[in-house]
Motif scaffolding. Sequence first.
Motif, PDB file in Angstrom:
ATOM      1  N   LYS A   1       0.787  -1.329   0.096  1.00 15.82           N
ATOM      2  CA  LYS A   1      -0.126  -0.027   0.104  1.00 15.82           C
ATOM      3  C   LYS A   1       1.158   1.537   0.077  1.00 15.82           C
ATOM      4  CE  LYS A   1      -3.825  -1.935   1.701  1.00 15.82           C
ATOM      5  NZ  LYS A   1      -5.427  -2.104   3.239  1.00 15.82           N
ATOM      6  N   ILE A   2       1.859   1.749   0.421  1.00 17.16           N
ATOM      7  CA  ILE A   2       2.613   2.951   0.963  1.00 17.16           C
ATOM      8  C   ILE A   2       3.223   3.227  -0.094  1.00 17.16           C
ATOM      9  CG2 ILE A   2       5.251   1.408   1.926  1.00 17.16           C
ATOM     10  CD1 ILE A   2       2.667   4.581   3.149  1.00 17.16           C
ATOM     11  N   ASN A   3       4.074   0.997  -0.851  1.00 15.32           N
ATOM     12  CA  ASN A   3       4.723   1.480  -2.447  1.00 15.32           C
ATOM     13  C   ASN A   3       3.519   2.082  -3.640  1.00 15.32           C
ATOM     14  OD1 ASN A   3       7.268   0.576  -2.775  1.00 15.32           O
ATOM     15  ND2 ASN A   3       6.761  -0.746  -1.262  1.00 15.32           N
ATOM     16  N   LEU A   4       2.251   2.161  -3.285  1.00 13.17           N
ATOM     17  CA  LEU A   4       1.228   2.173  -4.380  1.00 13.17           C
ATOM     18  C   LEU A   4       0.834   3.821  -3.882  1.00 13.17           C
ATOM     19  CD1 LEU A   4      -1.100   1.512  -6.304  1.00 13.17           C
ATOM     20  CD2 LEU A   4      -2.411   1.188  -4.072  1.00 13.17           C
ATOM     21  N   LEU A   5       1.113   4.454  -2.896  1.00 11.12           N
ATOM     22  CA  LEU A   5       0.421   5.599  -2.448  1.00 11.12           C
ATOM     23  C   LEU A   5       1.659   6.459  -2.797  1.00 11.12           C
ATOM     24  CD1 LEU A   5      -0.900   5.432   1.393  1.00 11.12           C
ATOM     25  CD2 LEU A   5      -1.334   6.102  -0.891  1.00 11.12           C
ATOM     26  N   ASP A   6       2.747   5.772  -2.327  1.00  7.88           N
ATOM     27  CA  ASP A   6       3.774   6.913  -3.319  1.00  7.88           C
ATOM     28  C   ASP A   6       4.148   7.251  -5.132  1.00  7.88           C
ATOM     29  OD1 ASP A   6       6.905   7.926  -2.387  1.00  7.88           O
ATOM     30  OD2 ASP A   6       7.684   6.031  -3.955  1.00  7.88           O
ATOM     31  N   LYS A   7       4.052   6.038  -5.232  1.00 12.72           N
ATOM     32  CA  LYS A   7       3.887   6.102  -6.549  1.00 12.72           C
ATOM     33  C   LYS A   7       2.864   6.190  -7.076  1.00 12.72           C
ATOM     34  CE  LYS A   7       5.088   1.398  -7.511  1.00 12.72           C
ATOM     35  NZ  LYS A   7       4.856  -0.203  -8.670  1.00 12.72           N
ATOM     36  N   ILE A   8       1.452   6.959  -6.551  1.00 10.43           N
ATOM     37  CA  ILE A   8       0.236   7.621  -6.631  1.00 10.43           C
ATOM     38  C   ILE A   8       0.778   9.915  -6.694  1.00 10.43           C
ATOM     39  CG2 ILE A   8      -2.280   8.640  -6.118  1.00 10.43           C
ATOM     40  CD1 ILE A   8      -2.948   5.865  -5.703  1.00 10.43           C
ATOM     41  N   ALA A   9       1.248   9.731  -5.569  1.00 19.34           N
ATOM     42  CA  ALA A   9       1.753  10.798  -4.968  1.00 19.34           C
ATOM     43  C   ALA A   9       3.128  11.703  -6.058  1.00 19.34           C
ATOM     44  CB  ALA A   9       2.437  11.022  -3.735  1.00 19.34           C
ATOM     45  N   HIS A  10       3.487  10.658  -6.824  1.00 22.35           N
ATOM     46  CA  HIS A  10       4.599  11.305  -7.291  1.00 22.35           C
ATOM     47  C   HIS A  10       4.577  11.689  -8.695  1.00 22.35           C
ATOM     48  CE1 HIS A  10       7.744   9.838  -5.168  1.00 22.35           C
ATOM     49  NE2 HIS A  10       8.948  10.688  -5.890  1.00 22.35           N
ATOM     50  N   ARG A  11       2.529  10.461  -9.501  1.00 23.97           N
ATOM     51  CA  ARG A  11       2.210  11.246 -10.058  1.00 23.97           C
ATOM     52  C   ARG A  11       1.594  12.070 -10.268  1.00 23.97           C
ATOM     53  NH1 ARG A  11      -0.929   6.400 -11.403  1.00 23.97           N
ATOM     54  NH2 ARG A  11      -3.259   7.404 -10.161  1.00 23.97           N
ATOM     55  N   ILE A  12       0.586  12.506  -8.889  1.00 20.66           N
ATOM     56  CA  ILE A  12       0.002  13.912  -8.703  1.00 20.66           C
ATOM     57  C   ILE A  12       1.436  14.607  -8.695  1.00 20.66           C
ATOM     58  CG2 ILE A  12      -1.110  15.098  -7.339  1.00 20.66           C
ATOM     59  CD1 ILE A  12      -2.290  12.323  -5.962  1.00 20.66           C
ATOM     60  N   TYR A  13       2.103  14.331  -8.442  1.00 18.95           N
ATOM     61  CA  TYR A  13       2.856  15.864  -8.566  1.00 18.95           C
ATOM     62  C   TYR A  13       3.359  16.559  -9.923  1.00 18.95           C
ATOM     63  CZ  TYR A  13       6.577  18.904  -7.255  1.00 18.95           C
ATOM     64  OH  TYR A  13       8.128  19.548  -7.461  1.00 18.95           O
ATOM     65  N   LYS A  14       4.401  15.020 -11.021  1.00 20.02           N
ATOM     66  CA  LYS A  14       4.693  15.531 -12.414  1.00 20.02           C
ATOM     67  C   LYS A  14       2.930  16.163 -12.500  1.00 20.02           C
ATOM     68  CE  LYS A  14       5.434  12.731 -15.860  1.00 20.02           C
ATOM     69  NZ  LYS A  14       4.613  13.234 -17.356  1.00 20.02           N
ATOM     70  N   GLU A  15       1.796  15.213 -12.275  1.00 21.52           N
ATOM     71  CA  GLU A  15       0.880  16.387 -13.521  1.00 21.52           C
ATOM     72  C   GLU A  15       0.923  17.413 -13.714  1.00 21.52           C
ATOM     73  OE1 GLU A  15      -2.542  13.683 -12.828  1.00 21.52           O
ATOM     74  OE2 GLU A  15      -2.436  12.023 -13.756  1.00 21.52           O
ATOM     75  N   GLU A  16       0.855  18.112 -11.982  1.00 23.71           N
ATOM     76  CA  GLU A  16       0.422  19.250 -10.819  1.00 23.71           C
ATOM     77  C   GLU A  16       1.601  20.164 -11.525  1.00 23.71           C
ATOM     78  OE1 GLU A  16      -1.871  21.555  -8.648  1.00 23.71           O
ATOM     79  OE2 GLU A  16      -1.663  20.052  -9.120  1.00 23.71           O
ATOM     80  N   ARG A  17       2.676  19.971 -12.260  1.00 25.26           N
ATOM     81  CA  ARG A  17       4.000  20.010 -12.696  1.00 25.26           C
ATOM     82  C   ARG A  17       4.003  20.663 -14.360  1.00 25.26           C
ATOM     83  NH1 ARG A  17       9.278  16.902 -12.173  1.00 25.26           N
ATOM     84  NH2 ARG A  17       8.411  16.263 -13.660  1.00 25.26           N
ATOM     85  N   ASP A  18       3.040  19.472 -14.278  1.00 26.93           N
ATOM     86  CA  ASP A  18       2.648  19.576 -15.981  1.00 26.93           C
ATOM     87  C   ASP A  18       1.071  21.005 -16.446  1.00 26.93           C
ATOM     88  OD1 ASP A  18       4.508  17.887 -16.754  1.00 26.93           O
ATOM     89  OD2 ASP A  18       2.747  16.192 -16.750  1.00 26.93           O
ATOM     90  N   TYR A  19       0.543  20.490 -15.630  1.00 30.61           N
ATOM     91  CA  TYR A  19      -0.486  21.534 -15.647  1.00 30.61           C
ATOM     92  C   TYR A  19       0.359  23.086 -14.602  1.00 30.61           C
ATOM     93  CZ  TYR A  19      -4.408  24.273 -13.407  1.00 30.61           C
ATOM     94  OH  TYR A  19      -5.464  25.597 -13.477  1.00 30.61           O
ATOM     95  N   PHE A  20       1.439  23.224 -14.505  1.00 31.37           N
ATOM     96  CA  PHE A  20       1.472  24.532 -13.772  1.00 31.37           C
ATOM     97  C   PHE A  20       2.908  25.361 -15.012  1.00 31.37           C
ATOM     98  CE2 PHE A  20       5.701  26.387 -11.932  1.00 31.37           C
ATOM     99  CZ  PHE A  20       4.847  28.468 -11.583  1.00 31.37           C
ATOM    100  N   ASN A  21       3.558  24.283 -15.896  1.00 36.35           N
ATOM    101  CA  ASN A  21       4.675  24.620 -16.820  1.00 36.35           C
ATOM    102  C   ASN A  21       3.350  25.291 -17.709  1.00 36.35           C
ATOM    103  OD1 ASN A  21       6.570  24.070 -15.788  1.00 36.35           O
ATOM    104  ND2 ASN A  21       6.758  22.172 -16.595  1.00 36.35           N
ATOM    105  N   GLU A  22       2.012  24.868 -18.069  1.00 39.91           N
ATOM    106  CA  GLU A  22       1.274  24.959 -19.407  1.00 39.91           C
ATOM    107  C   GLU A  22       0.400  26.256 -18.828  1.00 39.91           C
ATOM    108  OE1 GLU A  22      -2.353  22.904 -21.889  1.00 39.91           O
ATOM    109  OE2 GLU A  22      -1.528  21.424 -20.878  1.00 39.91           O
ATOM    110  N   MET A  23       0.112  26.450 -17.543  1.00 41.36           N
ATOM    111  CA  MET A  23      -0.458  27.611 -17.021  1.00 41.36           C
ATOM    112  C   MET A  23      -0.096  28.679 -17.107  1.00 41.36           C
ATOM    113  SD  MET A  23      -3.308  27.740 -13.505  1.00 41.36           S
ATOM    114  CE  MET A  23      -2.359  27.791 -12.817  1.00 41.36           C
ATOM    115  N   LYS A  24       1.556  28.639 -17.234  1.00 43.92           N
ATOM    116  CA  LYS A  24       2.597  29.838 -16.894  1.00 43.92           C
ATOM    117  C   LYS A  24       2.928  30.875 -18.107  1.00 43.92           C
ATOM    118  CE  LYS A  24       6.409  28.162 -15.510  1.00 43.92           C
ATOM    119  NZ  LYS A  24       7.334  28.394 -15.850  1.00 43.92           N
ATOM    120  N   GLU A  25       2.563  30.072 -19.104  1.00 47.88           N
ATOM    121  CA  GLU A  25       2.374  30.325 -20.991  1.00 47.88           C
ATOM    122  C   GLU A  25       0.870  31.151 -21.217  1.00 47.88           C
ATOM    123  OE1 GLU A  25       3.037  27.024 -23.543  1.00 47.88           O
ATOM    124  OE2 GLU A  25       4.520  26.514 -22.126  1.00 47.88           O
TER     125      GLU A  25
END
Length: 389
Positions: free
Chosen positions: A200-224
């Motif tokens: 469960k903790i490994n799954l949570l770790d992967k999901i959290a990293h995916r959320i962070y990556k998606e958030e970062r992509d959204y941020f980079n797109e919104m900056k434009e």
Amino acid sequence: TEVNSFSPSVPISPSSMINQYKFEDGPEIRDLFITVDDPESHITAIETFITYRVVTKTTRGEFDSSEYEVRRRYQDFLWLKSKLEEAHPTLIIPPLPEKFIMKGMVERFSDEFIETRRKALHKFLNRIADHPTLTFNEDFKIFLTAQAWELSSHKKQGPGLLSRMGQTVRAVASSVRGAVKNRPEMFTEMNNYMETFSQKINLLDKIAHRIYKEERDYFNEMKEYGPIHTLWSASEEDIADSLKGIASCIERCCRATEKRMAGLSEHLLPILHEYVLYSEILMGVLKRRDQIQGELDSKVDALANKKTEKDLFSEEIGKLEDKVERANNALKADWDRWKQNMQWDMRSTFTNVAENNLRYYEECLATWESFLTSQTVDLHVDEDSEDRP
């Protein structure tokens, strides 16, 4: 699994009492304070590395001074962890950050990497300082107080090659014996708990990293989008103010998103990854306990098959029974402590994430509502002016 380390059914010997401690008495007054700060880069012809200042303040009588300041590199922390594992094989030693922590997210030796590691090293030492047994370990004291040359000299006094080889051979021999026959049910439950927890903790770790990556992509797109609306306003006189207002709203939401990302990278990701490492450590601790149990089981089997040397075997079995009892009591007490800390960490971390998310959405919602309200007022003013003669 709820474990009571003071259950009347658990035998307690004087030699194992040092590993017993209660939680109902409340936290003890701290007498050891450690800070890890002031990272420094060192470049030599052979390597580049970082050292950190470790400041210790204490009121304990076994220390010669009340304050110490030393510099330590990552390899020194690794040495301390290995010495603690060697001295306390069935205690839960806190994890260290990996050689390349959060690989793929930050570059090695970047300011972000160094700060992330500094925080992890600070937590590592303070978890040891707060532990009722590890805090009194002699190698820990030397780590906190010895100057660099003294620590280097002390490291060379470790076990010799033959001793290390003997330990390795015993560990391999224990691991190939198969399942432990007489493992207490409590430790089987712990093992099952950790297998589930690890998944469960490994799954949570992967999901959290995916959320962070998606958030970062959204941020980079919104900056434009902000600058695009500002440029657009220069060619649309009638709606220039509205376009500039949209650009301002996007910019504010962008800053809020950046703050939210910082919260994820500073609080959620490190905690989840720390417990991924904890799950590996605990599985190792349970295996070491099983190895001690397996050694006892093999001696008992050997005694049953031997017609001579029974006295010698009986003495060895008595010593191994004591060793197993100490290992069991140490792990049971540490298990309770670890579970309480883990549950508190998880609760506080996810509560913090939820609160940050609420603040983020409230801030963005308020930004856009304010803008839309201003546009509605302007529209009414324009309509009124057109109706006048």
